[in-house]
Scaffold this motif. Sequence first.
Motif, mmCIF file in Angstrom:
data_model
loop_
_atom_site.group_PDB
_atom_site.id
_atom_site.type_symbol
_atom_site.label_atom_id
_atom_site.label_comp_id
_atom_site.label_asym_id
_atom_site.label_seq_id
_atom_site.Cartn_x
_atom_site.Cartn_y
_atom_site.Cartn_z
ATOM 1 N N VAL A 298 32.153 47.163 46.007
ATOM 2 C CA VAL A 298 31.301 47.554 44.887
ATOM 3 C C VAL A 298 31.952 48.667 44.083
ATOM 4 C CG1 VAL A 298 29.034 48.458 44.256
ATOM 5 C CG2 VAL A 298 29.248 46.863 46.172
ATOM 6 N N LEU A 299 32.402 49.702 44.794
ATOM 7 C CA LEU A 299 32.999 50.843 44.102
ATOM 8 C C LEU A 299 34.282 50.468 43.380
ATOM 9 C CD1 LEU A 299 32.455 53.687 46.721
ATOM 10 C CD2 LEU A 299 31.174 53.270 44.629
ATOM 11 N N THR A 300 35.131 49.714 44.045
ATOM 12 C CA THR A 300 36.415 49.396 43.429
ATOM 13 C C THR A 300 36.250 48.477 42.223
ATOM 14 O OG1 THR A 300 36.711 47.610 45.051
ATOM 15 C CG2 THR A 300 37.727 49.728 45.546
ATOM 16 N N ARG A 301 35.344 47.545 42.301
ATOM 17 C CA ARG A 301 35.143 46.644 41.162
ATOM 18 C C ARG A 301 34.470 47.361 39.997
ATOM 19 N NH1 ARG A 301 36.293 41.402 41.940
ATOM 20 N NH2 ARG A 301 36.785 40.791 44.079
ATOM 21 N N LEU A 302 33.778 48.452 40.291
ATOM 22 C CA LEU A 302 33.167 49.247 39.220
ATOM 23 C C LEU A 302 34.194 50.161 38.565
ATOM 24 C CD1 LEU A 302 30.717 50.372 37.656
ATOM 25 C CD2 LEU A 302 30.372 51.949 39.580
ATOM 26 N N PHE A 303 34.998 50.847 39.376
ATOM 27 C CA PHE A 303 35.868 51.890 38.832
ATOM 28 C C PHE A 303 37.257 51.389 38.424
ATOM 29 C CE2 PHE A 303 32.802 54.625 41.049
ATOM 30 C CZ PHE A 303 32.552 55.548 40.041
ATOM 31 N N THR A 304 37.720 50.280 38.972
ATOM 32 C CA THR A 304 39.037 49.794 38.580
ATOM 33 C C THR A 304 39.117 49.492 37.079
ATOM 34 O OG1 THR A 304 39.556 48.930 40.780
ATOM 35 C CG2 THR A 304 40.735 47.961 38.919
ATOM 36 N N LEU A 306 37.319 50.798 34.724
ATOM 37 C CA LEU A 306 37.153 52.059 34.007
ATOM 38 C C LEU A 306 38.444 52.875 34.031
ATOM 39 C CD1 LEU A 306 33.573 53.085 35.232
ATOM 40 C CD2 LEU A 306 34.222 51.991 33.085
ATOM 41 N N SER A 349 40.619 49.392 47.606
ATOM 42 C CA SER A 349 40.327 48.011 47.232
ATOM 43 C C SER A 349 41.093 47.040 48.113
ATOM 44 C CB SER A 349 40.683 47.791 45.760
ATOM 45 O OG SER A 349 40.547 46.440 45.411
#
Length: 460
Positions: A298-304, A306, A349
Amino acid sequence: MSVPEQQDDLEAQFAQWRQYVQSHRALQPSDVDELEDHLRGSVDGLVELGLHPDEAFLVAVKRMGGLDELSREFAREHSERLWKQLVLAGDTGRPAEDARSRRDLWVMLGCAAGAAASSKVPELFGRQWGGNDADSVFYALNISLFALPWLAGFLAWRRRASRVVIGVLAALFALGAVAANVYPLADSSQSVVISGLHLPIALWLVTGLAYVADDWRSSRRQMDFIRFTGEWFVYMSLIGSGGGVLIGLVFGTFNAIGLDPGDFVGKWLLPCGLVAAVVVAGWLVEVKQGVVENIAPVLTRLFTPLFTAALLALLVAIVVTSHGIDVDRDALILFDVLLVVVLGLLLYSWSARDPLAPPGLFDRLQLALVISALAIDVLVLLAITGRITEYGTTPNKAAALGENVVLLANLAWSALLLTRFLRRHVPFAAIERWQTSYLAVYAVWAWLVVLIFPPVFNFR
């Protein structure tokens, strides 16, 4: 349930999964065999981490959802028992596992209390938290030594590390204590800054040795430690947010009755809570190993996306404005932190990715992120090299130069491997092996900065 009975039950679940997959899609037997081999490897790894075979099977099947939609459907239909893993140390109905969970809890509490107590020991020798400049330097250099040995001790106990591993851990932490306290570093010394930044990195990688214990040669276990690092950071952030709310409430309520809690918060709650939280966060990651809703994807797909957009915008701004990169100390630290965060995002990731999944759009996005970071790294290196050539070197510039060279090598080879993976020339395991083998390079560099840089630059 006896071990043979557990094994029979596990084999029955494998048979049920295999029948389910074969009945819902026309697959070649070799395809099903490959899926089952991967599933068995995941189950074995989870069992080694302490899960019951029955729960390990459900977790492994759920994690395969990204690889195979049928596995996701299977897990959804058979996941009612999986919610037990959401309980930190609840009653599982298995006395042996309940006893182990309680022991883990008590050992963690003991280690957290030990970390809190160790942070107060320097006061017996006149070192005050939040005192004069010399005291601030002392705590800046030693804060990781108050917390990480206790976290490493908890992990070594949980992994049943051998005496050799424990001896190596003790020796390396002792070496870190010597480096932090023996060198005659002035309060304004640049070596204080670079040692304060690199010693926690060196000691965190020592903690990684406690995590992998006697399985230190295993790339899989090393990649697990990378995942552990990311999830530990998430838990630390959550604990820190909760701690900030707690401190605000303490100040508000005590001030309301005419008392000033400043001394208590500044001298006890903050230092003790900070080092104890390091241990508690590590324990939370360990006991949450069975939770399938892993936060990493979740975090990596959100911040990558950005971070990719931010780096591309920075590169465009540099080209359009023709402004070079400032290489004063604060700017160097900022750019290095940016590159380290990007690399950490990539590692997090990759640690959560199914290695058997084919390349996709997100992998191409990660390649764009790597290339963007690589371009910025080259620009920073050119700026640092120019300043050193013109004005000479300093500890800060030398450390920044070496760190960017280390990052450059990793990013360049990662870009090449990602490109070859996207073209299906190498498996994803090649990227994992490169990243785990490079951990040793980070460790050597961090120790080099801590141990060698101060005397080389005359403790400036």
